[in-house]
Design a protein around this motif. Sequence first.
Motif, PDB file in Angstrom:
ATOM      1  N   GLY A 117       0.788  -1.229   0.000  1.00 55.92           N
ATOM      2  CA  GLY A 117       0.000   0.000   0.000  1.00 55.92           C
ATOM      3  C   GLY A 117       0.815   1.270   0.000  1.00 55.92           C
ATOM      4  O   GLY A 117       0.306   2.337  -0.348  1.00 55.92           O
ATOM      5  N   VAL A 118       2.091   1.223   0.402  1.00 57.03           N
ATOM      6  CA  VAL A 118       2.938   2.427   0.406  1.00 57.03           C
ATOM      7  C   VAL A 118       3.447   2.662  -1.013  1.00 57.03           C
ATOM      8  O   VAL A 118       4.087   1.798  -1.605  1.00 57.03           O
ATOM      9  CB  VAL A 118       4.117   2.270   1.389  1.00 57.03           C
ATOM     10  N   THR A 119       3.160   3.837  -1.564  1.00 55.46           N
ATOM     11  CA  THR A 119       3.486   4.106  -2.965  1.00 55.46           C
ATOM     12  C   THR A 119       4.584   5.150  -3.170  1.00 55.46           C
ATOM     13  O   THR A 119       5.239   5.187  -4.200  1.00 55.46           O
ATOM     14  CB  THR A 119       2.233   4.599  -3.717  1.00 55.46           C
ATOM     15  N   LYS A 120       4.785   6.020  -2.185  1.00 60.74           N
ATOM     16  CA  LYS A 120       5.753   7.111  -2.383  1.00 60.74           C
ATOM     17  C   LYS A 120       6.107   7.713  -1.034  1.00 60.74           C
ATOM     18  O   LYS A 120       5.296   7.713  -0.109  1.00 60.74           O
ATOM     19  CB  LYS A 120       5.148   8.199  -3.288  1.00 60.74           C
ATOM     20  N   VAL A 121       7.347   8.226  -0.934  1.00 60.37           N
ATOM     21  CA  VAL A 121       7.776   8.914   0.289  1.00 60.37           C
ATOM     22  C   VAL A 121       8.443  10.222  -0.096  1.00 60.37           C
ATOM     23  O   VAL A 121       9.285  10.262  -0.996  1.00 60.37           O
ATOM     24  CB  VAL A 121       8.779   8.070   1.105  1.00 60.37           C
ATOM     25  N   GLU A 122       8.069  11.287   0.581  1.00 56.16           N
ATOM     26  CA  GLU A 122       8.722  12.585   0.398  1.00 56.16           C
ATOM     27  C   GLU A 122       9.299  13.033   1.739  1.00 56.16           C
ATOM     28  O   GLU A 122       8.714  12.783   2.792  1.00 56.16           O
ATOM     29  CB  GLU A 122       7.723  13.639  -0.103  1.00 56.16           C
ATOM     30  N   THR A 123      10.468  13.687   1.699  1.00 57.89           N
ATOM     31  CA  THR A 123      11.083  14.184   2.934  1.00 57.89           C
ATOM     32  C   THR A 123      11.604  15.600   2.713  1.00 57.89           C
ATOM     33  O   THR A 123      11.795  16.034   1.582  1.00 57.89           O
ATOM     34  CB  THR A 123      12.278  13.308   3.367  1.00 57.89           C
ATOM     35  N   ASN A 124      11.848  16.290   3.827  1.00 56.43           N
ATOM     36  CA  ASN A 124      12.537  17.570   3.720  1.00 56.43           C
ATOM     37  C   ASN A 124      14.045  17.306   3.708  1.00 56.43           C
ATOM     38  O   ASN A 124      14.488  16.154   3.744  1.00 56.43           O
ATOM     39  CB  ASN A 124      12.136  18.524   4.847  1.00 56.43           C
TER      40      ASN A 124
ATOM     41  N   PHE B 127       8.474  13.587   7.117  1.00 57.83           N
ATOM     42  CA  PHE B 127       8.235  12.533   6.124  1.00 57.83           C
ATOM     43  C   PHE B 127       6.762  12.557   5.721  1.00 57.83           C
ATOM     44  O   PHE B 127       5.889  12.664   6.574  1.00 57.83           O
ATOM     45  CB  PHE B 127       8.573  11.157   6.692  1.00 57.83           C
ATOM     46  N   LYS B 128       6.517  12.423   4.433  1.00 61.38           N
ATOM     47  CA  LYS B 128       5.163  12.246   3.922  1.00 61.38           C
ATOM     48  C   LYS B 128       5.118  10.892   3.226  1.00 61.38           C
ATOM     49  O   LYS B 128       5.777  10.686   2.207  1.00 61.38           O
ATOM     50  CB  LYS B 128       4.790  13.362   2.941  1.00 61.38           C
ATOM     51  N   VAL B 129       4.373   9.972   3.815  1.00 58.87           N
ATOM     52  CA  VAL B 129       4.271   8.618   3.284  1.00 58.87           C
ATOM     53  C   VAL B 129       2.914   8.471   2.599  1.00 58.87           C
ATOM     54  O   VAL B 129       1.867   8.531   3.252  1.00 58.87           O
ATOM     55  CB  VAL B 129       4.425   7.571   4.410  1.00 58.87           C
ATOM     56  N   TYR B 130       2.944   8.292   1.284  1.00 58.27           N
ATOM     57  CA  TYR B 130       1.706   8.177   0.507  1.00 58.27           C
ATOM     58  C   TYR B 130       1.307   6.711   0.371  1.00 58.27           C
ATOM     59  O   TYR B 130       2.144   5.840   0.093  1.00 58.27           O
ATOM     60  CB  TYR B 130       1.885   8.797  -0.875  1.00 58.27           C
ATOM     61  N   CYS B 131       0.029   6.463   0.577  1.00 62.03           N
ATOM     62  CA  CYS B 131      -0.513   5.111   0.479  1.00 62.03           C
ATOM     63  C   CYS B 131      -1.602   5.069  -0.587  1.00 62.03           C
ATOM     64  O   CYS B 131      -2.233   6.089  -0.878  1.00 62.03           O
ATOM     65  CB  CYS B 131      -1.092   4.661   1.814  1.00 62.03           C
TER      66      CYS B 131
END
Length: 236
Positions: A162-169, A175-179
């Motif tokens: 279900g985890v599709t993408k991660v963005e960080t500063n 952290f932004k974890v996209y599902c």
Amino acid sequence: MRKRIVMLAMAAVLCAALMSGCGTSGKGPGVSEELSEGASGVVAEVTSDSESASEPASEATEDGSDVGSSEQASGEETGSEKSDDDVVDLTIPASFAGQEINQERVDLIVQKNGWISGKYNEADDTITYYMTRKQYNELIEKTKAEIRKNLQQFVDSKTFPGVTKVETNDDFTEFKVYCESKENAAGYGAFLYICQAQAATYGMIVGSDVHYHVDFIDESTGEVFDSYDSADAGKK
């Protein structure tokens, strides 16, 4: 307690891999870190030998010589204190160098990375590495690149359904974890350990306390359906 052990183990694996050059290209220096036990997270002992040169007036004292801090000197600083040739020492737990450590292995790590020297401190089971400020800054940049690559590899591996993408500063405190969706995010909870390990790894290098925030986001709606903030750890 189990969550913290998992985080430490994962950070140690990443650190050891970087230290030995595994999974990296080029000839940049490896990674070295220190993990403290406090709830605040990670503190690396990073100092500069230049601080022992006769201290000028109070403004130099104010500047501080802690390499790990993110101080921005006012434009009036001459830059002599921040020379690329300054010697920086970084102290880490021996366990983060991987394998059983001794002075011979420390010497090999130093030689491989082109640093100045290293010392295994048997009394407290730590290692102190000496390198130029330029090498230290290169180490920070390499660590950033490796952490981003590491995060992407975890996403691509589908280990966390279900985890599709991660963005960080830039300093890995957010952290932004996209599902795929709020309903189809079976692996998102475990992915928190991955974010914790990356934050810890970077904090070790720059010598700062680790405070990080993780948002889990439903990719289809943009809704933040769950969050974790390290400042809340241990609170009921």
